[in-house]
Design a protein around this motif. Sequence first.
Motif, PDB file in Angstrom:
ATOM      1  N   ASN A 190       0.823  -1.210   0.000  1.00  9.94           N
ATOM      2  CA  ASN A 190       0.000   0.000   0.000  1.00  9.94           C
ATOM      3  C   ASN A 190       0.858   1.262   0.000  1.00  9.94           C
ATOM      4  OD1 ASN A 190      -2.319  -1.583   0.082  1.00  9.94           O
ATOM      5  ND2 ASN A 190      -2.455  -1.545   2.306  1.00  9.94           N
ATOM      6  N   CYS A 191       1.906   1.266   0.806  1.00  8.52           N
ATOM      7  CA  CYS A 191       2.787   2.435   0.853  1.00  8.52           C
ATOM      8  C   CYS A 191       3.501   2.633  -0.484  1.00  8.52           C
ATOM      9  CB  CYS A 191       3.805   2.283   1.983  1.00  8.52           C
ATOM     10  SG  CYS A 191       3.097   2.436   3.633  1.00  8.52           S
ATOM     11  N   ALA A 192       3.926   1.551  -1.118  1.00  2.00           N
ATOM     12  CA  ALA A 192       4.581   1.672  -2.424  1.00  2.00           C
ATOM     13  C   ALA A 192       3.624   2.250  -3.455  1.00  2.00           C
ATOM     14  CB  ALA A 192       5.097   0.302  -2.877  1.00  2.00           C
ATOM     15  N   ASN A 193       2.364   1.806  -3.442  1.00  2.00           N
ATOM     16  CA  ASN A 193       1.384   2.354  -4.385  1.00  2.00           C
ATOM     17  C   ASN A 193       1.135   3.835  -4.133  1.00  2.00           C
ATOM     18  OD1 ASN A 193       1.068  -0.151  -5.608  1.00  2.00           O
ATOM     19  ND2 ASN A 193      -0.611  -0.759  -4.273  1.00  2.00           N
ATOM     20  N   LEU A 194       1.079   4.228  -2.868  1.00  2.00           N
ATOM     21  CA  LEU A 194       0.885   5.648  -2.548  1.00  2.00           C
ATOM     22  C   LEU A 194       2.074   6.480  -3.006  1.00  2.00           C
ATOM     23  CD1 LEU A 194      -0.632   5.412   1.059  1.00  2.00           C
ATOM     24  CD2 LEU A 194      -1.810   6.167  -1.025  1.00  2.00           C
ATOM     25  N   MET A 195       3.281   5.961  -2.836  1.00  2.00           N
ATOM     26  CA  MET A 195       4.466   6.709  -3.269  1.00  2.00           C
ATOM     27  C   MET A 195       4.536   6.801  -4.784  1.00  2.00           C
ATOM     28  SD  MET A 195       5.843   7.801  -0.576  1.00  2.00           S
ATOM     29  CE  MET A 195       4.164   7.878   0.101  1.00  2.00           C
ATOM     30  N   GLN A 196       4.135   5.744  -5.498  1.00  4.98           N
ATOM     31  CA  GLN A 196       4.086   5.816  -6.962  1.00  4.98           C
ATOM     32  C   GLN A 196       3.116   6.897  -7.411  1.00  4.98           C
ATOM     33  OE1 GLN A 196       6.981   3.808  -8.236  1.00  4.98           O
ATOM     34  NE2 GLN A 196       5.460   3.735  -9.815  1.00  4.98           N
TER      35      GLN A 196
ATOM     36  N   ALA B 226      15.536  10.544   4.696  1.00  5.34           N
ATOM     37  CA  ALA B 226      15.120   9.693   3.573  1.00  5.34           C
ATOM     38  C   ALA B 226      16.271   8.852   3.029  1.00  5.34           C
ATOM     39  CB  ALA B 226      14.503  10.551   2.465  1.00  5.34           C
ATOM     40  N   THR B 227      17.394   9.504   2.717  1.00  7.62           N
ATOM     41  CA  THR B 227      18.529   8.767   2.158  1.00  7.62           C
ATOM     42  C   THR B 227      19.094   7.769   3.160  1.00  7.62           C
ATOM     43  OG1 THR B 227      19.094  10.630   0.730  1.00  7.62           O
ATOM     44  CG2 THR B 227      20.819   9.010   1.142  1.00  7.62           C
ATOM     45  N   THR B 228      19.174   8.191   4.416  1.00  8.15           N
ATOM     46  CA  THR B 228      19.697   7.302   5.456  1.00  8.15           C
ATOM     47  C   THR B 228      18.838   6.056   5.599  1.00  8.15           C
ATOM     48  OG1 THR B 228      20.610   9.188   6.661  1.00  8.15           O
ATOM     49  CG2 THR B 228      20.305   7.142   7.891  1.00  8.15           C
ATOM     50  N   MET B 229      17.525   6.232   5.612  1.00 13.39           N
ATOM     51  CA  MET B 229      16.642   5.080   5.769  1.00 13.39           C
ATOM     52  C   MET B 229      16.693   4.167   4.550  1.00 13.39           C
ATOM     53  SD  MET B 229      15.570   5.348   8.761  1.00 13.39           S
ATOM     54  CE  MET B 229      14.436   3.974   8.713  1.00 13.39           C
ATOM     55  N   ARG B 230      16.825   4.765   3.382  1.00 21.18           N
ATOM     56  CA  ARG B 230      16.960   3.937   2.169  1.00 21.18           C
ATOM     57  C   ARG B 230      18.211   3.076   2.257  1.00 21.18           C
ATOM     58  NH1 ARG B 230      16.947   7.833  -1.374  1.00 21.18           N
ATOM     59  NH2 ARG B 230      14.752   7.713  -1.955  1.00 21.18           N
ATOM     60  N   HIS B 231      19.319   3.687   2.674  1.00 24.60           N
ATOM     61  CA  HIS B 231      20.553   2.923   2.811  1.00 24.60           C
ATOM     62  C   HIS B 231      20.464   1.898   3.930  1.00 24.60           C
ATOM     63  CE1 HIS B 231      22.095   5.480  -0.146  1.00 24.60           C
ATOM     64  NE2 HIS B 231      22.633   6.432   0.604  1.00 24.60           N
TER      65      HIS B 231
ATOM     66  N   PRO C  31       9.423   0.944 -11.193  1.00 17.42           N
ATOM     67  CA  PRO C  31       8.659   0.544 -10.006  1.00 17.42           C
ATOM     68  C   PRO C  31       9.547   0.584  -8.767  1.00 17.42           C
ATOM     69  CG  PRO C  31       8.325  -0.999 -11.804  1.00 17.42           C
ATOM     70  CD  PRO C  31       9.425  -0.104 -12.229  1.00 17.42           C
ATOM     71  N   LEU C  32       8.964   0.893  -7.651  1.00 19.58           N
ATOM     72  CA  LEU C  32       9.721   1.009  -6.416  1.00 19.58           C
ATOM     73  C   LEU C  32       9.942  -0.363  -5.792  1.00 19.58           C
ATOM     74  CD1 LEU C  32       7.910   4.082  -4.800  1.00 19.58           C
ATOM     75  CD2 LEU C  32       9.863   4.058  -6.363  1.00 19.58           C
ATOM     76  N   ASP C  33      11.069  -0.510  -5.151  1.00 24.86           N
ATOM     77  CA  ASP C  33      11.313  -1.711  -4.369  1.00 24.86           C
ATOM     78  C   ASP C  33      11.250  -1.350  -2.891  1.00 24.86           C
ATOM     79  OD1 ASP C  33      13.657  -0.430  -3.785  1.00 24.86           O
ATOM     80  OD2 ASP C  33      14.977  -1.917  -4.701  1.00 24.86           O
ATOM     81  N   PHE C  34      11.690  -2.249  -2.034  1.00 26.50           N
ATOM     82  CA  PHE C  34      11.577  -2.050  -0.595  1.00 26.50           C
ATOM     83  C   PHE C  34      12.320  -0.789  -0.143  1.00 26.50           C
ATOM     84  CE2 PHE C  34      11.735  -4.721   3.592  1.00 26.50           C
ATOM     85  CZ  PHE C  34      11.099  -3.675   4.250  1.00 26.50           C
ATOM     86  N   ALA C  35      13.602  -0.703  -0.515  1.00 29.40           N
ATOM     87  CA  ALA C  35      14.413   0.428  -0.065  1.00 29.40           C
ATOM     88  C   ALA C  35      13.891   1.743  -0.620  1.00 29.40           C
ATOM     89  CB  ALA C  35      15.873   0.221  -0.468  1.00 29.40           C
ATOM     90  N   ASP C  36      13.489   1.761  -1.891  1.00 29.68           N
ATOM     91  CA  ASP C  36      12.936   2.977  -2.490  1.00 29.68           C
ATOM     92  C   ASP C  36      11.677   3.422  -1.764  1.00 29.68           C
ATOM     93  OD1 ASP C  36      14.855   3.203  -4.487  1.00 29.68           O
ATOM     94  OD2 ASP C  36      13.772   1.872  -5.821  1.00 29.68           O
ATOM     95  N   THR C  37      10.802   2.460  -1.463  1.00 35.52           N
ATOM     96  CA  THR C  37       9.538   2.792  -0.803  1.00 35.52           C
ATOM     97  C   THR C  37       9.785   3.432   0.551  1.00 35.52           C
ATOM     98  OG1 THR C  37       8.411   0.967  -1.937  1.00 35.52           O
ATOM     99  CG2 THR C  37       7.368   1.847   0.043  1.00 35.52           C
ATOM    100  N   VAL C  38      10.680   2.849   1.332  1.00 37.03           N
ATOM    101  CA  VAL C  38      10.998   3.425   2.636  1.00 37.03           C
ATOM    102  C   VAL C  38      11.580   4.827   2.472  1.00 37.03           C
ATOM    103  CG1 VAL C  38      12.452   3.191   4.687  1.00 37.03           C
ATOM    104  CG2 VAL C  38      11.314   1.182   3.731  1.00 37.03           C
TER     105      VAL C  38
END
Length: 536
Positions: free
Chosen positions: A155-161, A211-216, A189-196
């Motif tokens: 759901n979060c990935a769809n919202l971010m898209q 944002a960048t820190t959490m992605r990493h 399409p977003l993956d796990f790290a992108d979505t976070v």
Amino acid sequence: MTLTSVLKDDDGPLSSSCCFATLRGLCPRGGATETPAMADRSAPPKPVPRAEVHHPDGAKPPLAVPNDGRYHIHHHHLRERPEHDYTLDVITVQGVQPHHKTSYLETLMHLFKGNIGTGCYAMGDAFRNGGLLLATTLTLFLGFVCVHCQHVLLNCANLMQQRIREEQQGLSAGAGMKVALPSDGGGQPLDFADTVGYCFQYGPPRFRRWATTMRHTVNVFICVTQLGFCCIYFVFISSNYKQIGDRYGLELSAHHYMALLLVPIILTSIITQLKFLSYCSMIANVFMTFGIGITFYYALKDLPSMADELATRGLIGEPERIPLFFGTAIFAFEGIALVLPLQNEMRRPVDFGRTFGVLNVGMVFIVTLFTVFGFVGYLRWGDEVQGSMTLNLPDNELLAEGVKMMIATGVLLGFALQFFVAIMILWPMVESRSAIARQYPVSCEMIFRILLVLMTFLIAKFVPSLGLFISLIGAFCSTALALIFPPIIELIVGYSAPNERPSGWLLAKNICILLLAVLGFVTGTYESVSKIIEAF
């Protein structure tokens, strides 16, 4: 849409997937060097003019390595099938195969293959730690919570898209341009790290700088998890081969078998021709499928005579062993990094997350399988059940020895696929920071792969127990990916609108999941480390 790929921004890798990776720019890199990092993915892509080059003989020139900061694979098949677009080939849980949109059943099979592995064989040990009654209840409960968190991620990935698409449309309209954006949001399409990362980027202002820190951070946990899998594979394979060797008089220690495994594991880990990796993965899947069926047969074989011994099996495990159960169960269920790539590659992505979609139907089967497998394994072998139930199979039967050999060989052949995901995260960071790696990319990458295999070997060498190490990886890494990040990003999204707040139910639910996750993370890691230290 394409499958998950690894990119780089100013600070390192942007994203990865545990089981999927888009293979773009598949061609020998020669002495190509990296260019500055990519621009922010949320910005509209800038058109790059291309010069027309005419070739009198009509032949196409070799593909140049794109300066996009991605991980590129040395591809040697262009001469074999010049008409095939290898840039769309993907590494999946089935192996390397041509890119195509998957059907409902194909995606369901991918989900099974991505979730059923060494963790399934460890469920007997999990039930020994949790007890027949408590472990059954907690396995079903944890399975439900993990599936819920996977839906939260979807759901979060769809919202971010949707947010990215709206932002791109707004920028295009402001510039006076009329741009037709694809239905996937105008980008990958977003993956796990992108979505976070995007959840924090579009969240409340005070969280955006993270944002960048959490992605990493997500990528680091994925990388550590994958390398943990590789260490577990060393212990798993050597333990099974040792039993077979002892049966025929080849009495070597497990450490000697690990050392002997270095040669085939290094050879498979430096594979650069995709068709060979595909063959290894296909054989591994066949071996694992037969292995699960035959192990189940042996577990059920003598159950009628075990009915009288049911009372001797613990119904509720000792309190200090419950965290070990938690770590092993979460290790088995941790497939959350798989769900977004699977949904992205479906012909009808809506079929993945609906009520009777791939995720719910597949996970009901997987949770049931793990529960029954663990229950039957502990009921059959009691306190003698091992970290892998294959180690409990008889030593004097050809079929049992055959299944040990098949499963161990299947895990051996699957090592390269797990190892590849860690390489996709780590190697771009090394290459971007080392002039020698950019000057000699092929040789340096091979050396880096060998050193990483040696590191996993050394870690595995000091692991005294397969079951304890599985519990440690599950408690430390899998808990964060499966149970900590999803409720955090759902809360971040809930607070992202200035005049809206998440409901009391949503807040209470996510706090409960986080408390459960933190409790399991702390106690599971502590107990696993303590037991490992005691075992030395």
